[in-house]
Write a protein that holds these residues in place. Sequence first.
Motif, short mmCIF file in Angstrom:
data_model
loop_
_atom_site.label_atom_id
_atom_site.label_comp_id
_atom_site.label_asym_id
_atom_site.label_seq_id
_atom_site.Cartn_x
_atom_site.Cartn_y
_atom_site.Cartn_z
N VAL A 542 0.85 -1.19 0.00
CA VAL A 542 0.00 0.00 0.00
C VAL A 542 0.89 1.24 0.00
CG1 VAL A 542 -1.83 1.25 1.21
CG2 VAL A 542 -1.72 -1.25 1.38
N CYS A 543 0.50 2.22 -0.81
CA CYS A 543 1.23 3.49 -0.83
C CYS A 543 0.26 4.63 -0.59
CB CYS A 543 1.92 3.68 -2.19
SG CYS A 543 2.92 5.17 -2.26
N ILE A 544 0.64 5.52 0.30
CA ILE A 544 -0.20 6.69 0.63
C ILE A 544 0.20 7.86 -0.25
CG2 ILE A 544 -0.89 8.28 2.47
CD1 ILE A 544 -0.15 6.06 4.48
N CYS A 545 -0.79 8.48 -0.91
CA CYS A 545 -0.53 9.59 -1.84
C CYS A 545 -1.31 10.83 -1.39
CB CYS A 545 -0.96 9.24 -3.25
SG CYS A 545 -0.14 7.81 -3.95
N GLY A 546 -0.63 11.93 -1.29
CA GLY A 546 -1.28 13.19 -0.92
C GLY A 546 -0.26 14.30 -0.86
N THR A 547 -0.65 15.41 -0.28
CA THR A 547 0.27 16.54 -0.12
C THR A 547 0.99 16.44 1.21
OG1 THR A 547 -1.39 17.94 0.95
CG2 THR A 547 -1.30 18.00 -1.48
N HIS A 548 2.08 17.19 1.36
CA HIS A 548 2.80 17.22 2.64
C HIS A 548 1.89 17.71 3.76
CE1 HIS A 548 6.74 15.92 1.52
NE2 HIS A 548 6.91 16.87 0.60
N HIS A 549 1.03 18.66 3.44
CA HIS A 549 0.12 19.19 4.46
C HIS A 549 -0.83 18.08 4.94
CE1 HIS A 549 -2.42 22.00 6.64
NE2 HIS A 549 -3.48 21.53 5.97
N GLN A 550 -1.37 17.31 4.00
CA GLN A 550 -2.27 16.21 4.38
C GLN A 550 -1.55 15.16 5.20
OE1 GLN A 550 -3.44 15.49 0.28
NE2 GLN A 550 -5.59 15.65 0.89
#
Length: 621
Positions: A542-550
């Motif tokens: 599993v890989c988590i994708c989002g912004t640094h803020h998230q």
Amino acid sequence: MEKIKNQSFALKTRHEWEEKAEVALKGKTVESLQTTTYENIVLKPLYTRQDELSVPEFPGGSDFRRGIFPLGYSTNEWKAAQRITYQTTEDLKEKLQQSCEKGQSAISFEVKQVLFEAEESLVNILGKSYQQYPFAINTKDLQTEFLAAIAELDNHDQISGYIGSDPLAIFAEAGHISDEFFNNWVKNIQQSNENFPNLRTILIDSVPYHNGGANAVQELGIAIAEGVYYLEKLQEKGIELEEILTKMIFQFAIGSNYFMEIAKLRAARVLWNRITQLYGAKEEVRGMMIAAETSSFTKTVHDPHVNLLRAGNEAFAAVIGGVQYLYVSPFDELTGASPFSERIARNIQLLLKEEAHLKTVIDPAGGSWYVEALTNQLAEKVWEFFQQIDSSGGILEVLKSSWLQKEITAAYDKKNSDIQTRKQSIVGTNVYANLAEIVPRKPLLNEKPYFADGEKIEAITERRLAEPYEELRRKAKGIEEKLAAKPSVGLICLGELKQHKARLDFMKGFFAPGGIIAVESNPILSIEEAKQFISDLQSKYVCICGTHHQYETIGHEILAALKAEFPERVFYLAGLPEKENQSHWINEGIKQFIHLKSNCYETLSAILNELEVTTNENTKA
């Protein structure tokens, strides 16, 4: 209108250009645009008249960098020497006739043992073609048999072109030195000088070194060292210097660095002219005859039509560099060329001649400040490398000591590292991989010469840049066949599409070169949604994708919840957090941060190796 016609622009200085460039670079210096090649040559972002060098005014004179014929291709066209593939002698006979009718201008094919075992003789296979076209053949370890066969041709003393063999290159490929083979080769040269006065039989073949991963400096240094070795050995046998030189031809593979390859061919002629001058040869025999072929080192099994662009670019560089014979590889050569791909490869040369009009231009690269500077820099580097070989006892000694093999391996490792980290792209292989394509069968293997006697040495391994990734794709295919499903990684997409899309697309492209599909979630706005996605996910990864803020606001919380409920899952994070936050993520369960500088190959290999072990264990159970 007169006012517009008479309008002029003020001349700008280099300093003014640099000031404007640095504004565009937002504070970086112009020097930051400099790049360093695999040959350790620093390329500047701009070349001007200040870089102008004194060069011969026309080809065919001085150091021969501009070519060996005064009027270039307008009086001496390069020969389209497409290497004809065949299974039987009947097949060869038919294809040879068809190729000549469709633009082939040299007789070229792979020499196989079947030629000398078939009922139909080589004389009948060739027909009258040899009376119209020159030969362009690397006989490898079958030169003796081939020369004996063509000696039966009518008017064989009129045969032209080259039917050559390079013992040292064969030894390097085979990992074996045979004195018996070399002595027979010398006899071939002596006899052919009498039987075939217009035929070149001494080949200096740098292709095996290129395919081993050598850079341009090493290729040229080796070629020059081989040339010197043959000059000295054949003179010891009583052959005159001028006679040896008229029997020599050099063969180079043309790689993907367009301007470097042009400079490579120009520098080769400069260096050979210098060597032959030192030996006291007359000017009329100092020009280097060159046969070139597009590189197999740069070609791929996957997305093979991209090989059309690669081969076209390489063929263009070869022609601009000034070759006498050229072979353009079919786009599907690695898995078995088809009549269509062979036709297209041949037509690339015809397009360069007839549509691009390169046969009518004399030295199109001449006078380019960049090309001339690159030619000189490359020649200087090559001379230093050649001196290293010479001071170590010559080409044969550096092969025996494995020094040369280690130098080539070091050059290959640099290129391979850039491919693994995707600093250098291979379209269709390590970037923009198409998982929907039908994977071709395993690449064809070339047979290596075998010698029963002699001294063993470290062989120079034939390689291709794409091979490591192709092996990953084969491994993924094997796992798919056992699981009835493609290997996959789940992507947790945090927030709205605009928040996670950039990293989502990056991760899809990152996993695809290994044959791994990315299974993306719907926008994840809560822990429960993330848990539901993982529950339905078939993959362990599993890989988590989002912004640094998230990541800093909800990422830690989601990861903690998922790790607690699904401890067997392996978690990755897209992007590279600030250094002070990295240990926090690792302690919470992130196995690896995946970002632009990650080693793509190593990451994918680790996933597939683990999947392969798990799959095998489940199969046994």
